[in-house]
Structures are given as C-alpha cells and as structure tokens.
Design an enzyme around this catalytic site. Structure first.
Site, mmCIF file in Angstrom:
data_model
loop_
_atom_site.group_PDB
_atom_site.id
_atom_site.type_symbol
_atom_site.label_atom_id
_atom_site.label_comp_id
_atom_site.label_asym_id
_atom_site.label_seq_id
_atom_site.Cartn_x
_atom_site.Cartn_y
_atom_site.Cartn_z
ATOM 1 N N LYS A 195 0.813 -1.219 0.000
ATOM 2 C CA LYS A 195 0.000 0.000 0.000
ATOM 3 C C LYS A 195 0.847 1.271 0.000
ATOM 4 O O LYS A 195 0.297 2.372 -0.102
ATOM 5 C CB LYS A 195 -0.965 -0.016 1.192
ATOM 6 C CG LYS A 195 -2.081 -1.039 1.007
ATOM 7 C CD LYS A 195 -3.090 -1.026 2.145
ATOM 8 C CE LYS A 195 -4.212 -2.041 1.875
ATOM 9 N NZ LYS A 195 -5.195 -2.106 2.968
ATOM 10 N N HIS A 236 -2.317 -3.971 -4.322
ATOM 11 C CA HIS A 236 -1.324 -3.897 -3.246
ATOM 12 C C HIS A 236 -0.730 -5.253 -2.896
ATOM 13 O O HIS A 236 0.412 -5.324 -2.430
ATOM 14 C CB HIS A 236 -1.927 -3.246 -1.993
ATOM 15 C CG HIS A 236 -2.741 -4.177 -1.140
ATOM 16 N ND1 HIS A 236 -4.079 -4.438 -1.371
ATOM 17 C CD2 HIS A 236 -2.408 -4.936 -0.055
ATOM 18 C CE1 HIS A 236 -4.531 -5.282 -0.471
ATOM 19 N NE2 HIS A 236 -3.540 -5.606 0.337
ATOM 20 N N HIS A 278 -2.526 -13.134 0.813
ATOM 21 C CA HIS A 278 -3.370 -12.989 2.003
ATOM 22 C C HIS A 278 -4.806 -12.580 1.670
ATOM 23 O O HIS A 278 -5.666 -12.586 2.562
ATOM 24 C CB HIS A 278 -2.747 -12.004 3.007
ATOM 25 C CG HIS A 278 -2.761 -10.564 2.590
ATOM 26 N ND1 HIS A 278 -1.815 -10.026 1.734
ATOM 27 C CD2 HIS A 278 -3.597 -9.539 2.916
ATOM 28 C CE1 HIS A 278 -2.063 -8.738 1.558
ATOM 29 N NE2 HIS A 278 -3.145 -8.419 2.267
ATOM 30 N N HIS A 279 -5.089 -12.262 0.410
ATOM 31 C CA HIS A 279 -6.469 -11.993 0.000
ATOM 32 C C HIS A 279 -7.040 -13.102 -0.893
ATOM 33 O O HIS A 279 -8.095 -12.927 -1.492
ATOM 34 C CB HIS A 279 -6.575 -10.647 -0.726
ATOM 35 C CG HIS A 279 -6.576 -9.475 0.200
ATOM 36 N ND1 HIS A 279 -7.593 -9.219 1.093
ATOM 37 C CD2 HIS A 279 -5.648 -8.483 0.386
ATOM 38 C CE1 HIS A 279 -7.312 -8.119 1.783
ATOM 39 N NE2 HIS A 279 -6.140 -7.665 1.382
ATOM 40 N N ASP A 314 -6.151 -10.240 9.455
ATOM 41 C CA ASP A 314 -6.336 -8.992 8.716
ATOM 42 C C ASP A 314 -7.806 -8.578 8.718
ATOM 43 O O ASP A 314 -8.143 -7.438 9.062
ATOM 44 C CB ASP A 314 -5.826 -9.199 7.288
ATOM 45 C CG ASP A 314 -6.002 -7.970 6.406
ATOM 46 O OD1 ASP A 314 -5.997 -6.848 6.934
ATOM 47 O OD2 ASP A 314 -6.127 -8.150 5.181
#
Length: 312
Positions: free
Chosen positions: A185, A210, A234-235, A263
């Site tokens: 980011k 990001h 992580h997404h 998160d």
C-alpha cells in the site's frame, strides 16, 4: 540418483510401519492426512514421470503447509522413518537401496522447501526486524492508519500462531508476515486508501494491486523473500474467488490463511474513514459466516477460541 520403486504388494507393510512411527494419535490431523496420501502415492511409482509427480506433490505440500509445526516435524522424520521401517520388515520389505533412495529424495525436497524458513529463523532478530522496520517506516510516513493496522495484524497473527500450536520460530514468522502483509500500500494512491466512502471499480482495482506490489517489494530484500508468498496471497479465498491469482484452496499457503483471518478481523474491529468499528462479537460472526468459503475453518475456529479465552 538411485532409482526407487516400491512394488504395490509391499507398500502395505511399509505403510503400516510408517504409520506406527509417525502417527501418534488416532485423531485425524493434517499430518495423518499427508502421511496417508504419501504412502498411497508410493505404490506403483515405477516410472520417472511417476517419481517426479510424487516428489512434486510433496514439494507442493511443503510450500502450502510447511509452516504448520506439527506437519513440519512429521515430514522431517519421514526419511529416517522409511529407512527404519524397511529394516524392521526385513525380507518382506522392498530392497534397502530403493528405500534409501526414496528417503534421500524426500529429505532433499523437504530441506529445499524449508531452507528459506530456516534461514530467516536462524538469522539474528535485529537483522531481519531492522529490514522490516525500514519498510514499515515507509508505510507509516505515508499512511499512519495502515501501519497501525499492520502492527495490530502482526499481534493477532502471533496469537493465532500460538493457538494453532506453531513453534517459536513459526510464531515469529507469523508475526512478521502480519507486519508486512500490507506493505504494497506504499504505492496505493492516498485518495484510494483514505476514501471516506465505498470505492468504485476502478479504485478497487488499484486497491487490490497492493498484494502483488507488496510481494515485489519484499522480494527485493533477499533476507525477507521467505515472507513473499503470505504477502501476495493474504487476500486469496478457499473458494478460488480471491486475488491476485484466484488460487484454489490447496495452493494457498497456511501463513497467508492466518494473515487473512487476522487482517479481516482487525479491519472489522478497527477504525476506518468510511465506517465505525464493529464489536468483536459481530466481527467473529462475519468470520464464521464465511468459514470454509473465504477463510480456513481451523483458523477461524482458533480466532473464535482466542477471543472467547480473552473474555474468561
């Protein structure tokens, strides 16, 4: 390398010996599932293609689940277990040379997959943390709210790591993944990061970038490259609808799954420009609602237990 082939008729006694040595509980676990799959795949792997497929599968398991301490311990024991099992079985076992070659190949795959983790764990803390702090300093100078979130996620990752039974090195690794997960980011436009409203599709495209940007930043620092898979993934979602790669569940690294839960939970209970914080109980309900589709069920359960433990 010496060729190896375990004839199908001889797999069963070898498998029994391996199970007896490696599976110390009758309860189903990720370790027991991997051991069962391994001994099943050994049968009939006579061709070079079959051998490569078995070792490729083992490498994928190490990449996706090797940061689970119990599984790592099990697979680190596997080469010696194979050799001992063959000696125990005597005449009923496959030829010793074949089993030794299999054990050597397994050892090579495991060590190659986990060498980056070992290097990070053995490197002095101040060396790795100084490099991470430099990156987080850049993020804080640009967007203090995101750096605050990253530090909180790191703390949640450490707590989850302990709850999941990771060893000390695994817990440290989890915390560092949490610290670095949003480092990409630093290149996201501030008007997107701090938008006091829902993002439009163009802005969401910039926001989603990001994850890949963070991976690229981390990979530029040799000492931090072991964290790159968790930063990038992580997404990702278990149902394959995540980003940036739409990975299937089997390909999502365990540490990325840990970061995903930490998160999202912290994002929901934290302050945001466009909404008030959620109560922890409401945030847990959201995690549970997406358990098994977006989030790893075991890690959601660990977060639920963690919060419940804090209340008692």
């Amino acid at each position: 390398m010496t060729a190896w082939h375990v004839p199908p008729a001889q797999v069963a006694p070898l498998a029994t010996a391996v199970r007896r040595r490696l599976l110390r509980s009758s309860a189903p676990t990720i370790s027991s599932a991997v051991v069962e799959a391994f001994v099943g795949r050994v049968a009939g792997e006579a061709s070079e293609a079959g051998r490569a497929a078995l070792l490729g599968w083992l490498g994928d398991i190490c990449a996706s689940y090797g940061d689970v301490a119990t599984l790592r311990g099990t697979l680190l024991e596997l080469p010696e277990t194979l050799a001992r099992a063959a000696r125990e079985l005597g005449g009923a076992s496959p030829p010793a040379a074949a089993v030794d070659a299999l054990a050597d190949d397994v050892r090579t795959v495991v060590e190659l997959a986990w060498r980056p983790l070992t290097r990070i764990a053995d490197e002095p803390l101040d060396e790795v943390d100084a490099r991470i702090d430099a990156l987080i300093g850049r993020l804080e100078a640009r967007d203090p709210l995101t750096s605050e979130h990253s530090r909180a996620v790191a703390a949640w990752c450490g707590r989850l790591g302990r709850r999941l039974g990771l060893d000390a090195a695994g817990i440290t690794f989890a915390r560092r993944c949490g610290l670095l997960h949003d480092i990409g980011k630093v290149v996201t436009p501030l008007e997107v990061l701090n938008a006091p409203r829902a993002l439009d599709e163009r802005e969401w495209t910039m926001m989603r970038a990001h994850a890949a940007a963070g991976e690229a930043i981390v990979r530029k620092v040799p000492a931090l490259r072991a964290f790159a898979p968790a930063v990038r993934s992580h997404h990702e979602r278990l149902d394959g609808r995540g980003y940036p790669d739409q990975l299937p569940a089997s390909a999502i690294p365990v540490m990325a799954r840990v970061v995903a839960v930490a998160d999202c939970f912290n994002a929901m209970i934290g302050r945001r420009p466009y909404r008030l914080p959620m109560a922890p109980s409401q945030a847990l309900e959201e995690l549970v609602a997406h358990r098994g589709t977006q989030f790893d069920p075991e890690i959601v359960d660990a977060m639920v237990a963690l919060i419940a433990g804090q209340k008692t």
